[in-house]
Design a protein around this motif. Structure first.
Motif, mmCIF file in Angstrom:
data_model
loop_
_atom_site.group_PDB
_atom_site.id
_atom_site.type_symbol
_atom_site.label_atom_id
_atom_site.label_comp_id
_atom_site.label_asym_id
_atom_site.label_seq_id
_atom_site.Cartn_x
_atom_site.Cartn_y
_atom_site.Cartn_z
ATOM 1 N N UNK A 434 0.830 -1.211 0.000
ATOM 2 C CA UNK A 434 0.000 0.000 0.000
ATOM 3 C C UNK A 434 0.865 1.261 0.000
ATOM 4 N N UNK A 435 1.893 1.262 0.837
ATOM 5 C CA UNK A 435 2.783 2.439 0.900
ATOM 6 C C UNK A 435 3.482 2.657 -0.437
ATOM 7 N N UNK A 436 3.942 1.546 -1.049
ATOM 8 C CA UNK A 436 4.635 1.662 -2.333
ATOM 9 C C UNK A 436 3.709 2.206 -3.422
ATOM 10 N N UNK A 437 2.417 1.947 -3.261
ATOM 11 C CA UNK A 437 1.446 2.460 -4.239
ATOM 12 C C UNK A 437 1.113 3.925 -4.007
ATOM 13 N N UNK A 438 1.521 4.473 -2.866
ATOM 14 C CA UNK A 438 1.242 5.862 -2.554
ATOM 15 C C UNK A 438 -0.137 6.107 -1.975
ATOM 16 N N UNK A 439 -0.758 5.056 -1.415
ATOM 17 C CA UNK A 439 -2.095 5.185 -0.856
ATOM 18 C C UNK A 439 -2.035 5.503 0.647
ATOM 19 N N UNK A 440 -3.108 6.008 1.164
ATOM 20 C CA UNK A 440 -3.174 6.377 2.586
ATOM 21 C C UNK A 440 -3.576 5.168 3.432
ATOM 22 N N UNK A 441 -2.772 4.869 4.435
ATOM 23 C CA UNK A 441 -3.142 3.806 5.359
ATOM 24 C C UNK A 441 -4.299 4.278 6.247
#
Length: 524
Positions: A434-441
């Motif tokens: 998720x982080x690598x995709x640039x999305x918000x946790x």
């Protein structure tokens, strides 16, 4: 019940009992099936009512189903009432045991996920360096898997991966992946994680159950008699030979006790019910292993992220939706060094919303937040494999009895650092993508549900070649009593990360054909 003795007595009517009846009657063998509950009559029993007409407004009667998270007042009658058939456990070791006593058992309600075990499960000891392997391999079970998949009309995408064995699949169009799922696949693949699609049973006419795929053919032979509401109390044995001779059972309503004789007894009541019956009967346990090595899968981990450009209803067409399935990718090599053994799969779904508990808000502010995040989230979860341990076991609690006077089970199941380390690794892996995709946790939990929550209880009558360390041989036949078979999930040596239904069905088919041949030759 028109007769007092039969060729084969089958206890249980779910997938394993239905398969046993299907195979044996097809070979001309007369069978009596005892089922602890009634046959469901949907036309008669299913009624639509508004929630305000229900005494508990849909939430369910307190104490009736404290361990069944799926239960509410609308579906209460399909589950076993825990006040009638309780079980016990230590206060610090909770266990969720979900049971169905309708004709067809839990085959009426399973999620239909249809996986084969692989040799990473069948030969686990060679990979893990600990525990036991099964006395069979994937090659032994392959032809039976294929036949079962044909009956249940299993769909799936063939990948050619040894940890995710291909099968006799119906081809379906999964449709194009959304952009968010494509991003997950791209990032997972770059990390050496294979990405596929789920596999499931289509069945027939909306049902993939014993009652529509297995029992009708058995009944059509005229060789199967089914007695509903028959609660089996004890398996009896012949004093002279030590062989199984039949069973005592109690009519659920009248409380009248009866006995039936049979040349062969097949237990298919579900892992823990079959084991409870054997323990209460005091038979087939010269090894002392019966009841031990209780296992199931880890469920309950959720890692949620939000795609910023999908919030506030502004997601472009094709951005969200769909899912990706990642079969086991950990501990596939002997030299792989991790702080846990065995593995897990990951499923990521796209296009969902956030849950209220994910935000430290309330009232109008919370409603606004939930509306903003609706449809913008991806959620990742796992099915993880628990390690079989001798100390995780069931035993009879003679101090507590069910409504028919039969002693209940006491269940002891506790996880170790292996399961906790596996769960953390899974949550870390999903979050990293998720982080690598640039999305918000949005939310992450590496905590998981108590044992039993997966409704895949397995083990407790494990099979093996050594009668001193196992209860059954490789054909699900008791080492101690050669005309006694256990064909449900109790026979499992390891549980894998996979839904066990296809394996239970394949084992029951194989065991039943072996049983029929043994009967034909006079060996039993």
């Amino acid at each position: 019940m028109a007769r007092e003795d039969y060729d084969v007595l089958i206890v249980g009517s779910g997938h394993s009992g239905g398969m046993a009846a299907n195979i044996l009657t097809g070979k001309g063998i007369s069978c009596l099936m005892l089922n602890a509950g009634p046959q469901a009559d949907f036309a008669r029993d299913r009624v639509a009512k508004p929630v305000y007409e229900l005494p508990y407004r849909g939430f369910g009667e307190p104490g009736r189903h404290p361990h069944i998270y799926q239960a509410d007042e609308f579906n209460a009658n399909q589950w076993v009432d825990e006040r009638e058939v309780p079980y016990t456990y230590d206060p610090d070791k909770p266990y969720n045991w979900v049971r169905v006593r309708l004709l067809g058992g839990r085959s009426l309600f399973w999620a239909r996920e249809s996986f084969r075990l692989s040799d990473f499960e069948f030969k686990a000891a060679e990979i893990d360096g600990t525990g036991e392997s099964w006395p069979i391999s994937l090659a032994d079970l392959d032809p039976y898997y294929s036949r079962v998949e044909g009956i249940f009309r299993v769909f799936g995408r063939k990948e050619g991966w040894p940890q995710f064995p291909d099968g006799n699949f119906i081809e379906i169009d999964y449709g194009p992946d959304s952009q968010s799922i494509k991003k997950v696949i791209e990032l997972a693949t770059a990390r050496g994680i294979g990405c596929s699609k789920g596999r499931g049973a289509q069945g027939q006419n909306g049902l993939a159950s014993s009652i529509n795929l297995l029992l009708p053919d058995a009944l059509e032979t005229g060789k199967l008699e089914i007695v509903p509401n028959a609660i089996v109390r004890e398996i009896t044995t012949d004093r002279n030979t030590g062989l199984a001779s039949g069973a005592y059972f109690i009519d659920r309503h009248s409380r009248r006790e009866m006995h039936v004789k049979a040349r062969v007894v097949i237990l298919a009541a579900g892992c823990l019910e079959s084991t409870r019956l054997l323990l209460n009967s005091g038979i087939a346990n010269s090894s002392g292993v019966m009841g031990h090595y209780l296992i199931d899968q880890i469920y309950g981990i959720n890692v949620v992220a939000s795609v910023p450009e999908a919030r506030d209803g502004k997601a472009p067409a094709g951005l969200m939706g769909g899912s990706v399935f990642m079969p086991r990718f950990r501990n596939l090599k002997k030299d792989e060094k991790r702080n846990f053994i065995k593995g897990y799969c990951v499923r990521v779904g796209s296009g969902v919303g956030a849950s209220p508990e994910m935000f430290a808000l309330y009232g109008a502010e919370l409603e606004k937040k939930l509306a903003s995040y609706a449809g913008s989230c991806l959620v990742g979860g796992i099915y993880g494999e628990r390690v079989p341990r001798f100390e995780n076991h069931v035993r009879i609690n003679k101090e507590v009895k069910d409504a028919w006077g039969i002693p209940v089970l006491h269940i002891v199941a506790k996880d170790s650092e292996n399961e906790r380390n596996m769960a953390k690794d899974a949550a870390d892996t999903i979050e990293e993508i998720y982080h690598a995709a640039g999305w918000e946790m949005v939310s992450r939990t590496e905590r998981y549900n108590p044992p039993g929550y997966s409704i895949h209880e397995l083990g407790t009558c494990r099979m093996g070649d050594n009668p001193k360390t196992s209860v059954l041989n490789k054909y699900n036949q008791s080492h101690d009593i050669k005309n006694l078979f256990v064909v449900d999930g109790a026979a499992f040596v390891t549980c894998g990360w996979q839904n066990p239904t296809m394996t239970i069905l394949a084992l029951a088919m194989r065991a039943s054909e072996y049983c029929a041949e043994q009967m034909r030759t006079g060996s039993i």
